[in-house]
Motif scaffolding. Structure first.
Motif: not given
Length: 73
Positions: A9-37
């Motif tokens: 499978y594809i593990d997206f753990s690196k995504l969450w680490v990168l986002m933390r280093t950029k001080d971003l969260n899941k809501q930021w993704l949603k606010n920038n066009g990534i659907h909540s699903n």
């Protein structure tokens, strides 16, 4: 043909680490066009389209290998 997940499978753990280093969260993704699903799928390492991966890379100014990794089960 193999059943889904038999080949790893594809593990997206690196995504969450990168986002933390950029001080971003899941809501930021949603606010920038990534659907909540889609955000939920990423959290659970479920399938997303290549278009989603392209959008993430554009938003985060990164390469796919910086946000995901193949895992052999």
């Amino acid at each position: 043909m193999a059943n889904y997940g038999d080949n790893g499978y594809i593990d997206f753990s690196k995504l969450w680490v990168l986002m933390r280093t950029k001080d971003l969260n899941k809501q930021w993704l949603k606010n920038n066009g990534i659907h909540s699903n889609t955000v939920a799928k990423l959290t659970k390492n479920e399938n997303v389209t290549c278009e989603v991966i392209c959008n993430l890379c554009r938003l985060l100014n990164c390469q796919p290998g910086q946000i995901m990794e193949y895992k052999n089960k």
